[in-house]
Motif scaffolding. Structure first.
Motif, PDB file in Angstrom:
ATOM      1  N   PRO A 357       0.814  -1.226   0.000  1.00 10.69           N
ATOM      2  CA  PRO A 357       0.000   0.000   0.000  1.00 10.69           C
ATOM      3  C   PRO A 357       0.843   1.270   0.000  1.00 10.69           C
ATOM      4  O   PRO A 357       0.461   2.271  -0.633  1.00 10.69           O
ATOM      5  CB  PRO A 357      -0.826  -0.121   1.274  1.00 10.69           C
ATOM      6  CG  PRO A 357      -0.925  -1.583   1.521  1.00 10.69           C
ATOM      7  CD  PRO A 357       0.388  -2.156   1.064  1.00 10.69           C
ATOM      8  N   ALA A 358       1.995   1.250   0.679  1.00  8.19           N
ATOM      9  CA  ALA A 358       2.847   2.444   0.708  1.00  8.19           C
ATOM     10  C   ALA A 358       3.355   2.781  -0.682  1.00  8.19           C
ATOM     11  O   ALA A 358       3.508   3.963  -1.033  1.00  8.19           O
ATOM     12  CB  ALA A 358       4.021   2.234   1.662  1.00  8.19           C
ATOM     13  N   ASP A 359       3.621   1.765  -1.497  1.00  7.79           N
ATOM     14  CA  ASP A 359       4.086   2.016  -2.863  1.00  7.79           C
ATOM     15  C   ASP A 359       2.957   2.537  -3.745  1.00  7.79           C
ATOM     16  O   ASP A 359       3.195   3.324  -4.666  1.00  7.79           O
ATOM     17  CB  ASP A 359       4.687   0.746  -3.463  1.00  7.79           C
ATOM     18  CG  ASP A 359       6.052   0.430  -2.890  1.00  7.79           C
ATOM     19  OD1 ASP A 359       6.838   1.377  -2.696  1.00  7.79           O
ATOM     20  OD2 ASP A 359       6.339  -0.750  -2.627  1.00  7.79           O
ATOM     21  N   LEU A 360       1.743   2.119  -3.482  1.00  5.58           N
ATOM     22  CA  LEU A 360       0.618   2.643  -4.255  1.00  5.58           C
ATOM     23  C   LEU A 360       0.413   4.120  -3.958  1.00  5.58           C
ATOM     24  O   LEU A 360       0.061   4.903  -4.856  1.00  5.58           O
ATOM     25  CB  LEU A 360      -0.641   1.830  -3.969  1.00  5.58           C
ATOM     26  CG  LEU A 360      -0.558   0.337  -4.332  1.00  5.58           C
ATOM     27  CD1 LEU A 360      -1.887  -0.345  -4.046  1.00  5.58           C
ATOM     28  CD2 LEU A 360      -0.145   0.150  -5.777  1.00  5.58           C
ATOM     29  N   GLU A 361       0.633   4.529  -2.705  1.00  6.80           N
ATOM     30  CA  GLU A 361       0.579   5.954  -2.384  1.00  6.80           C
ATOM     31  C   GLU A 361       1.672   6.711  -3.132  1.00  6.80           C
ATOM     32  O   GLU A 361       1.443   7.805  -3.672  1.00  6.80           O
ATOM     33  CB  GLU A 361       0.726   6.152  -0.880  1.00  6.80           C
ATOM     34  CG  GLU A 361      -0.449   5.622  -0.071  1.00  6.80           C
ATOM     35  CD  GLU A 361      -0.261   5.812   1.421  1.00  6.80           C
ATOM     36  OE1 GLU A 361       0.719   6.484   1.825  1.00  6.80           O
ATOM     37  OE2 GLU A 361      -1.094   5.294   2.201  1.00  6.80           O
ATOM     38  N   ARG A 362       2.857   6.114  -3.167  1.00  5.67           N
ATOM     39  CA  ARG A 362       3.967   6.735  -3.893  1.00  5.67           C
ATOM     40  C   ARG A 362       3.654   6.813  -5.392  1.00  5.67           C
ATOM     41  O   ARG A 362       3.976   7.804  -6.055  1.00  5.67           O
ATOM     42  CB  ARG A 362       5.237   5.901  -3.645  1.00  5.67           C
ATOM     43  CG  ARG A 362       6.527   6.507  -4.170  1.00  5.67           C
ATOM     44  CD  ARG A 362       7.742   5.961  -3.441  1.00  5.67           C
ATOM     45  NE  ARG A 362       7.913   4.522  -3.575  1.00  5.67           N
ATOM     46  CZ  ARG A 362       8.947   3.958  -4.206  1.00  5.67           C
ATOM     47  NH1 ARG A 362       9.881   4.707  -4.759  1.00  5.67           N
ATOM     48  NH2 ARG A 362       9.061   2.644  -4.242  1.00  5.67           N
ATOM     49  N   GLY A 364       0.719   7.122  -6.779  1.00  5.23           N
ATOM     50  CA  GLY A 364      -0.208   8.218  -7.020  1.00  5.23           C
ATOM     51  C   GLY A 364       0.481   9.567  -7.044  1.00  5.23           C
ATOM     52  O   GLY A 364       0.194  10.417  -7.894  1.00  5.23           O
ATOM     53  N   LYS A 365       1.408   9.775  -6.124  1.00  8.06           N
ATOM     54  CA  LYS A 365       2.130  11.048  -6.078  1.00  8.06           C
ATOM     55  C   LYS A 365       3.032  11.240  -7.292  1.00  8.06           C
ATOM     56  O   LYS A 365       3.227  12.373  -7.746  1.00  8.06           O
ATOM     57  CB  LYS A 365       2.955  11.120  -4.790  1.00  8.06           C
ATOM     58  CG  LYS A 365       2.102  11.210  -3.526  1.00  8.06           C
ATOM     59  CD  LYS A 365       2.955  11.157  -2.266  1.00  8.06           C
ATOM     60  CE  LYS A 365       2.096  11.201  -1.006  1.00  8.06           C
ATOM     61  NZ  LYS A 365       2.907  11.073   0.231  1.00  8.06           N
ATOM     62  N   LYS A 406      -6.994   0.639  -3.132  1.00  7.71           N
ATOM     63  CA  LYS A 406      -5.925   1.500  -2.634  1.00  7.71           C
ATOM     64  C   LYS A 406      -5.351   2.345  -3.760  1.00  7.71           C
ATOM     65  O   LYS A 406      -4.989   3.512  -3.548  1.00  7.71           O
ATOM     66  CB  LYS A 406      -4.829   0.652  -1.973  1.00  7.71           C
ATOM     67  CG  LYS A 406      -3.670   1.470  -1.394  1.00  7.71           C
ATOM     68  CD  LYS A 406      -4.121   2.397  -0.279  1.00  7.71           C
ATOM     69  CE  LYS A 406      -2.954   3.139   0.331  1.00  7.71           C
ATOM     70  NZ  LYS A 406      -3.374   4.072   1.387  1.00  7.71           N
ATOM     71  N   ASP A 409      -7.846   5.168  -4.284  1.00  8.01           N
ATOM     72  CA  ASP A 409      -7.827   6.075  -3.137  1.00  8.01           C
ATOM     73  C   ASP A 409      -6.525   6.865  -3.046  1.00  8.01           C
ATOM     74  O   ASP A 409      -6.484   7.920  -2.392  1.00  8.01           O
ATOM     75  CB  ASP A 409      -8.041   5.293  -1.846  1.00  8.01           C
ATOM     76  CG  ASP A 409      -9.445   4.717  -1.733  1.00  8.01           C
ATOM     77  OD1 ASP A 409     -10.333   5.175  -2.480  1.00  8.01           O
ATOM     78  OD2 ASP A 409      -9.652   3.808  -0.906  1.00  8.01           O
ATOM     79  N   SER A 410      -5.474   6.374  -3.683  1.00  9.38           N
ATOM     80  CA  SER A 410      -4.176   7.059  -3.671  1.00  9.38           C
ATOM     81  C   SER A 410      -3.993   7.981  -4.870  1.00  9.38           C
ATOM     82  O   SER A 410      -2.910   8.539  -5.075  1.00  9.38           O
ATOM     83  CB  SER A 410      -3.041   6.024  -3.642  1.00  9.38           C
ATOM     84  OG  SER A 410      -3.122   5.217  -2.487  1.00  9.38           O
TER      85      SER A 410
END
Length: 520
Positions: A357-362, A364-365, A406, A409-410
């Motif tokens: 999940p942390a990589d999916l946030e990355r 998105g950014k 995720k 959402d990201s």
């Protein structure tokens, strides 16, 4: 650009999904001169309609922009139809007899190809019978589904693959033979376009190895003859050599027309988790010393991606394991980015089977595009898939399988692919799996918390795909002035119970305002 003031065709429906973010509505889509003249709720204004206007009342059928498949292999698909048809043979002896008769119709020295025999029923014993029958003439007979082939020793020597390595990247040296046969390949591509149109697909991103073995000439001629009913953006996948920038420049300059464009580069990174080839951050449960059972040249991939990026081209990197996804993002972080830190050249990641999940946030950014396979559950069964996940990584990690929720959402832009011929486009089926979380047999959803909504998935198939191809100004939504690429489903995909979504089908497809498919 100017279009008529009155419509040539008006589609009327209680379920119009324009893809702009608003809810489906009861209204109309007016088309003129290959473009959308107007879209709106309520009755179509009388000022847009003349005695010549064709009114198509679609009732409660879903009207949307045409679908875009961002990961297709026509070359892999066409190998399932090459040469003599062996789908009805009942024995290995009958295969030999059929292939011998077929070989006599070919010019001397031409390799003998066939397709369609049932590997679940028939079990050829090595190359010996083919060696005896054909000697030094190469013979390759692809099984139905393409998972293996029967071939003689001469073919293995000529094309450098075996029945155990019978997949597109391995038989790349055979592709020039098939793609160079204009009498075969052009009718096959026309049939392929009809198939895709019948599924509502109006645009594709095709993968071609290296220089595509001349197939781009076929595309160029079909476009010149106004014979294309499918918009084709193609990528080059380095197989026999590294990324070919001169070829990319030539293709970018060559294709600037209505239907064919060059889209950049594609490459595999890791492989399947089921075969321990997915690159993981933590070891496999069943192999505590292993995080990936294959060698991956990450330095080559990184250097190649940066070189491609420096010239304004994009890269699509195929990654399945959480470590592979993370390493791809590490590479993309070194590419050119805008003032907000987002990649400029629309790089993407394909598949994303198991992610952190942390990589999916990355992701998105960074503005990296996701190319998801929303139908992938259709080729698995619940018991088998869950047993594999439990054995390889355990269910604690398995809760991050197919985590499209995720991604959305990201802020990751989603687009949809099939890896065709692995899967054939079926948008209602994709809703059943990627929204419902169901395996083909139904029952309890898997990782329901990771699934998308119907509007999100439909947006990925339409607007997301158009953005992926760099064509969002012309395609992907139903808006005045855009090209009239439109798909119609047989019912309301937004109100039908998700578990019943597979009962729907495409009934009408338009490309550039022309009906290219209509169900009986």
């Amino acid at each position: 650009m100017s279009i008529a003031n009155t419509a040539q065709t008006v589609l009327l429906s209680h379920c119009i999904f324009d893809g702009t973010g608003r809810a489906p509505f009861d209204g109309y889509v007016a088309v003129a001169d290959g473009r959308i003249l107007a879209v709106g709720a309520g009755p179509c204004p009388e000022s847009l309609v003349t005695s010549e206007t064709e009114l198509i009342d679609l009732g409660n059928k879903t009207v949307s922009a045409g679908y875009t498949d961002v990961h297709c292999f026509f070359t892999g698909y066409t190998m399932g139809f090459v040469g003599v048809d062996l789908s009805k043979v009942a024995s290995c002896e009958e295969i030999l007899a059929t292939v011998k008769a077929y070989a006599e119709t070919l010019s001397a020295g031409k390799p003998v190809l066939g397709h369609g025999w049932n590997s679940k029923v028939l079990h050829p014993a090595g190359p010996h019978a083919l060696d005896e029958a054909f000697g030094s003439r190469p013979v390759i007979l692809f099984a139905a589904g393409g998972e293996t082939c029967w071939m003689n020793t001469a073919a293995q020597k000529a094309y450098h693959f075996t029945p155990e390595t019978c997949w597109p990247e391995s038989y790349a040296e055979l592709l020039p033979v098939v793609l160079g046969d204009r009498a075969y390949i052009e009718p096959e591509f026309r049939r392929y376009m009809q198939l895709m149109n019948s599924r509502g697909v109006t645009s594709v991103k095709e993968m071609g190895f290296d220089d595509y073995d001349g197939f781009t000439d076929v595309l160029a001629d079909l476009e010149k003859d106004n014979a294309l009913t499918l918009r084709v953006s193609f990528m080059t996948q380095p197989v026999r050599r590294n990324a070919d920038l001169p070829y990319a420049r030539a293709m970018r300059d060559k294709f600037k027309g209505e239907f064919v464009h060059f889209s950049g580069f594609n490459r595999m990174t890791d492989g399947s988790i089921s075969q321990l080839c997915g690159d993981l951050k933590k070891p496999y449960n069943c192999a505590p010393d292993t995080t990936c059972a294959q060698e991956i040249d990450w330095k080559l991939i990184g250097d190649e991606t940066r070189a491609v990026d420096a010239e304004g081209f994009r890269f699509s990197l195929h990654a399945q394991g959480d470590a592979a996804i993370s390493k791809v993002l590490d590479i993309y972080e070194t590419c050119h980015r805008d003032e907000h830190g987002r990649v400029i050249n629309r790089h993407s990641i394909t598949d994303l089977e198991f992610s952190d999940p942390a990589d999916l946030e990355r992701m998105g950014k960074l503005g990296v595009i996701a190319e998801i396979y929303p139908q992938i559950q259709s080729i698995a069964d619940r018991a088998g898939k869950l047993a594999m996940i439990e054995e390889k990584i355990g269910m604690e990690r398995g809760k991050y399988y197919w985590n499209r929720r995720k991604m959305a959402d990201s802020g990751v832009l989603l687009s949809c692919g099939t890896d065709l011929p692995l899967l054939i486009d079926d948008i209602p089926q994709s809703v059943y799996h990627a929204v419902g979380g169901y395996f083909p047999e139904g029952g309890e959803p898997f990782n329901k918390q990771n699934m998308l909504t119907v509007p999100e998935l439909m947006t990925a198939w339409t607007r997301g795909g158009a953005y992926n191809l760099g064509q969002e100004k012309e395609l992907g939504t139903l808006e005045a002035g855009k090209k009239a690429d439109i798909a119609v489903l047989s019912g309301n995909i937004f109100t039908i119970p998700v578990e019943d979504a597979r009962s729907l089908a495409v009934v009408l497809t338009m490309v550039g305002g022309k009906i290219v498919y209509q169900a009986d």
